[in-house]
Design an enzyme around this catalytic site. Sequence first.
Site, PDB file in Angstrom:
ATOM      1  N   HIS B  79       0.855  -1.201   0.000  1.00 27.15           N
ATOM      2  CA  HIS B  79       0.000   0.000   0.000  1.00 27.15           C
ATOM      3  C   HIS B  79       0.888   1.249   0.000  1.00 27.15           C
ATOM      4  CE1 HIS B  79      -2.973   3.000   1.006  1.00 27.15           C
ATOM      5  NE2 HIS B  79      -2.328   3.294   2.130  1.00 27.15           N
ATOM      6  N   ASP B 108       7.464  21.016 -26.823  1.00 25.74           N
ATOM      7  CA  ASP B 108       7.595  19.699 -26.174  1.00 25.74           C
ATOM      8  C   ASP B 108       8.625  19.859 -25.066  1.00 25.74           C
ATOM      9  OD1 ASP B 108       7.581  16.942 -25.506  1.00 25.74           O
ATOM     10  OD2 ASP B 108       7.148  16.422 -27.581  1.00 25.74           O
ATOM     11  N   TRP B 143       7.479   0.033   3.661  1.00 31.57           N
ATOM     12  CA  TRP B 143       7.967   0.821   2.519  1.00 31.57           C
ATOM     13  C   TRP B 143       9.340   1.386   2.826  1.00 31.57           C
ATOM     14  CZ3 TRP B 143       9.196   5.977   1.177  1.00 31.57           C
ATOM     15  CH2 TRP B 143       9.129   6.901   2.220  1.00 31.57           C
ATOM     16  N   SER B 173      13.483   5.917 -13.672  1.00 31.39           N
ATOM     17  CA  SER B 173      12.424   6.682 -14.314  1.00 31.39           C
ATOM     18  C   SER B 173      12.358   8.099 -13.759  1.00 31.39           C
ATOM     19  CB  SER B 173      11.090   5.953 -14.102  1.00 31.39           C
ATOM     20  OG  SER B 173      10.009   6.802 -14.360  1.00 31.39           O
ATOM     21  N   SER B 174      12.375   8.215 -12.432  1.00 34.29           N
ATOM     22  CA  SER B 174      12.245   9.538 -11.815  1.00 34.29           C
ATOM     23  C   SER B 174      13.445  10.417 -12.144  1.00 34.29           C
ATOM     24  CB  SER B 174      12.125   9.406 -10.296  1.00 34.29           C
ATOM     25  OG  SER B 174      10.987   8.665  -9.970  1.00 34.29           O
ATOM     26  N   HIS B 257      12.769  11.936   3.596  1.00 33.16           N
ATOM     27  CA  HIS B 257      12.048  13.156   3.921  1.00 33.16           C
ATOM     28  C   HIS B 257      11.878  14.106   2.741  1.00 33.16           C
ATOM     29  CE1 HIS B 257       9.591  15.167   6.731  1.00 33.16           C
ATOM     30  NE2 HIS B 257       9.938  16.253   6.060  1.00 33.16           N
ATOM     31  N   GLU B 259      11.460  13.156  -0.073  1.00 37.99           N
ATOM     32  CA  GLU B 259      10.398  12.476  -0.820  1.00 37.99           C
ATOM     33  C   GLU B 259       9.023  12.998  -0.415  1.00 37.99           C
ATOM     34  OE1 GLU B 259      10.355  10.430  -3.300  1.00 37.99           O
ATOM     35  OE2 GLU B 259       8.280   9.734  -3.240  1.00 37.99           O
ATOM     36  N   TYR B 261       8.300  15.962   0.351  1.00 43.67           N
ATOM     37  CA  TYR B 261       8.065  17.214  -0.383  1.00 43.67           C
ATOM     38  C   TYR B 261       7.933  16.966  -1.870  1.00 43.67           C
ATOM     39  CZ  TYR B 261       8.918  18.889   4.196  1.00 43.67           C
ATOM     40  OH  TYR B 261       8.797  19.067   5.542  1.00 43.67           O
ATOM     41  N   SER B 272      -2.041  26.412  -6.412  1.00 38.49           N
ATOM     42  CA  SER B 272      -1.696  27.819  -6.630  1.00 38.49           C
ATOM     43  C   SER B 272      -2.054  28.290  -8.035  1.00 38.49           C
ATOM     44  CB  SER B 272      -0.196  28.035  -6.385  1.00 38.49           C
ATOM     45  OG  SER B 272       0.142  27.608  -5.094  1.00 38.49           O
ATOM     46  N   HIS B 306      14.607  13.362  12.056  1.00 35.53           N
ATOM     47  CA  HIS B 306      13.437  13.386  12.944  1.00 35.53           C
ATOM     48  C   HIS B 306      12.624  12.107  12.810  1.00 35.53           C
ATOM     49  CE1 HIS B 306      10.814  15.654   9.760  1.00 35.53           C
ATOM     50  NE2 HIS B 306      10.721  14.364   9.615  1.00 35.53           N
ATOM     51  N   HIS B 307      12.956  11.271  11.825  1.00 32.76           N
ATOM     52  CA  HIS B 307      12.337   9.941  11.745  1.00 32.76           C
ATOM     53  C   HIS B 307      13.040   8.951  12.668  1.00 32.76           C
ATOM     54  CE1 HIS B 307       9.856  10.885   8.194  1.00 32.76           C
ATOM     55  NE2 HIS B 307      10.840  11.712   7.891  1.00 32.76           N
ATOM     56  N   THR B 332       5.662  26.811   5.197  1.00 29.36           N
ATOM     57  CA  THR B 332       4.399  26.130   4.936  1.00 29.36           C
ATOM     58  C   THR B 332       3.231  27.001   5.382  1.00 29.36           C
ATOM     59  OG1 THR B 332       5.624  24.147   5.523  1.00 29.36           O
ATOM     60  CG2 THR B 332       3.287  23.888   5.120  1.00 29.36           C
ATOM     61  N   LYS B 335       2.429  29.625   2.913  1.00 23.89           N
ATOM     62  CA  LYS B 335       1.620  29.175   1.775  1.00 23.89           C
ATOM     63  C   LYS B 335       0.141  29.117   2.165  1.00 23.89           C
ATOM     64  CE  LYS B 335       3.466  26.812  -1.518  1.00 23.89           C
ATOM     65  NZ  LYS B 335       4.254  27.819  -2.249  1.00 23.89           N
ATOM     66  N   ARG B 454       1.683   1.076  14.867  1.00 20.83           N
ATOM     67  CA  ARG B 454       1.475   0.820  13.447  1.00 20.83           C
ATOM     68  C   ARG B 454       1.856  -0.606  13.110  1.00 20.83           C
ATOM     69  NH1 ARG B 454       4.959   5.324  10.390  1.00 20.83           N
ATOM     70  NH2 ARG B 454       3.956   4.411   8.576  1.00 20.83           N
TER      71      ARG B 454
END
Lengths: 323, 675
Positions: B79, B108, B143, B173-174, B257, B259, B261, B272, B306-307, B332, B335, B454
């Site tokens: 998931h 293009d 994950w 790919s990314s 982390h 990731e 963002y 926006s 912080h993880h 943040t 925004k 979890r």
Amino acid sequence: MMLLQAPHYAQQSMIDPAGTKAGAINDFWHFLIVTASIVTAIVFITLFIALAKRRRPADPEAPGEQRSLTRWVTGSVAVTLVIIVVFLFMDFRLGRAIATPPQRTPLRVNVIGHQWWWEFQYPDSATPGNWISTANELHIPVGRPVILRMSARDVIHSFWVPNLSGKKDLIPGHDTETWIEADSAGIYRGQCAEFCGLQHAKMALLVIAEPERQFEQWALGARGAALAPADSTAKAGEQVFLTGGCSVCHAIGGTMAGGTVGPNLTHFGSRLTIAAASLPNTKGNLGGWIVDPQRIKPGSFMPPNALEPDQLEALLAYLEGLK
Amino acid sequence: MATIAATPAHAHESHAHPTGFMSWMSTVDHKRIGTLYLFTALFFFLLGGLEAEIIRMQLQGPNGTLVSAETYNQLFTMHGTTMIFLAIMPLSAAFFNYLIPLQIGARDVAFPRLNAFSYWVYVLGGIFINLSWLLHAAPDGGWFGYAPLTTRAYSPGMNIDFWVLGLQILGVSSLAAGFNFITTIINMRAPGMNLMRMPMFTWAAFVVQFLIVLAFPVITIALVFLMFDRFFGTNFYTTAAGADPLLWQHLFWIFGHPEVYILILPAFGLVSDVLPAHTRKPIFGYPVMVFSLILIAFLGFGVWAHHMFAVGMGPIADTVFGLTTMLIAIPTGVKIFNWIATMHGGSIRFTTACLFCIALVAFFTIGGLSGVMHASPPADLQQTDTYFIVAHFHYVLFGGSMMGLFAGVYHYFPKITGRLLSERIGKWHFWLTAIGMNLTFFPMHMSGLLGMPRRIYRYDAGQGWDGFNLASSIGAYILAVGTLFLVWNIIKSLRSGTRAGNDPWGSPTLEWAIPSPPPEYNFARIPTVTSRYPLWDMKQPALTSEVPHSHRGDKEMEVAVGGKTVGHPHPGPAAQSTRVSESEMHIETETYTPAQVGIVLPDPTVKPFFVALGMVIMLGSPLFMHEAQIREIAGNAAGHRTAMTMFWIFVLGGAALMVGSLYNWLLTPLESDHH
């Protein structure tokens, strides 16, 4: 004493503290949740006001609108900054306060994480052979800090008893340390908080906090060798234990059984639960567990045991007699 | 999927693109690749959603028996992996592909064939990881795949192999797409479009590409180490050989982390751009919005640990990472406040797209604030790895990313297909999603506070968790129904949706100056841009009176606010190369063939597909090596040889296909005939 139902323990909760550290964190958390709720409410109200004040497309923008909005945004950012600075200040203070235990003679316990059970050793003697070694149930005295020296045998686990304290990881090859202290007597449930494989869900523990004197009494009994079988049934059970596969993995002090793969069972009969606090320690549960652990905890490293009914009966009598 | 996307009726049927299967396999048109990304990612979103529904069914009550521990661990791992790498990132990529060239006024992307390659690697990588379900060996290490649990010693099956190889494939790919978009945005902007005139979505996309090209190499290194440990017996994560398992955690979160963002900033960008169109007001504080995007991305690289507060890094490290994490609340917050200011005093139309934007602002506020709570190390030590965290990041990723992406889908569907999505069905989709989301994730705060960790497949009754879990499950079922409304809306509107025309929303940016769907060449004449909102300058100049402009015909770019000149910034190479008066902003309503307007487009080619296919076969072949090693241990010498033979066939065959196709690709010019 044979327990017929689940032992009664406090709700496993981080907002119902029973320990010094959990209490301090809970106080801070209350400040956080109140502040956050106020901020959320203000943001939602301004959002609704912004949405409600719709302008018709033809109408021009209100004069001075841009300037007042700029002032509002700047002000909001300034308030955010102030809140963050206050948060940081309180966070530092709390962090320092709970980093080291109070200056009272602490109790030291080694916590060793295994897939999927907890081993506790009380290194209170120069000879490791004399240490109390128990599993899944940690006895501590009330009102005395307990320093936990933690290691892991296989993968990373995390020790967590929310009513007493936050988490600390058990990392193979990388010992860590934390401390806990219980304010009041009681049984507190905790469980592994770092995903550690198949049966991570069934790796719980109980912390049994007792007044100092009761704790000393327990420790005295726990340090001693196992009680000799009381009757002939139990004696037969001891033979089943020693000659069957059991002693390959499990130790019972004062007998030939010296396995270190599974939990030490020297005073097994006085434990409240089995299978890492998964089930109450009743004769029925224990019988079911011994015969087919995979049904209760699939993937557990304990193999099934095909025993004759009388053998099982004898083994159960023996184990439940190991007070 | 491809054929559904191909069916939208065209304003000029005779000039429609070719629509056969091969035309999709060989396309190098950024719009068609974007469409492929969109529908593939929506498919994986449904798959990841199905996995979540099974999880919620299992946890609906205590002692759930629907799935085993083994299956449950596979479900939550897949998931997370599916939603992050196969649904949200590619949904963002769909919009990057479709919108970046249109928003900057280009024909293009910089490397059209590389773009096709990125898509094929993504889809083949996604299929590769999910093939594991067929062997009942889906990845089961979370994950985040913490070592040493994911090393061979503790995960001997093929589960983690699929994960460690699949993630490396997806990373290619990314990365390819990241470099492609950076080059496109830097080099291919229309004349006059200096950086501070780029639409907010293009800005967000630009920032995200830098996050991708800086963060993905780090996880690639972590994955290569793990792959070497698993297949070749190295000891990067073997604690018995002296390795420290924290190496994995640091490498993973230095990627992990940023990731977050990578997942959220594209949604911020979409909102926006969507909000101004539906509130008829320019985005409030554009430069501040741009700088806060950059600041979030920059700070995002300094918060990874912080993880890891629970591993015990010491008071200094904990304090620093707590501080940097709290600091992210500032940009943040900027925004959020600016979006509210954009709505304030606007003439808002509560379209479905607009509702999703408003929902993002509201839900992300909740997710952001709970995030500040566990920025504090002591508070985090209680909250980490509980359902409180699950609640937090679903408010960020569902309440944030998905709401923004849904807003993008409703806003841009007419541009992509030429037909509007139904507003009536859209409202059903919106309200069911908003209610379902909150009912699913809000109670998780409570179960977390009550100590529910979890990643547990079962819990005992009587711990105070039953009611909250039941509520979460009911919420998840409502979400499922809401999502079905989206599927129905897409299918129905593709057939019979209202024709959109160029600009159904009255939007301000370049992509709305051309027909819907856009012609193959995008712009017959490349427009010249004189402000941030070129279409409003033409149609509703009153709306942009406060926005900086340069005057048409000026040699020097002059910035005027409210009619008053405020400065003369450097006009930039794009503005210097074109005299502004010659080709001004215009609207194109006719669709021609490229030949009619004399535009040479890159030739379609299937070579990128074959390079991707060869690469995926090559990178997937170590599975056979694992099988061989298992058979060797089992004493099956013949089986060992067979599996090793298969390994060599696949690894060499894949490599040959990849290298051969790549040579062929590189030796073929982009455009075959030069008129």
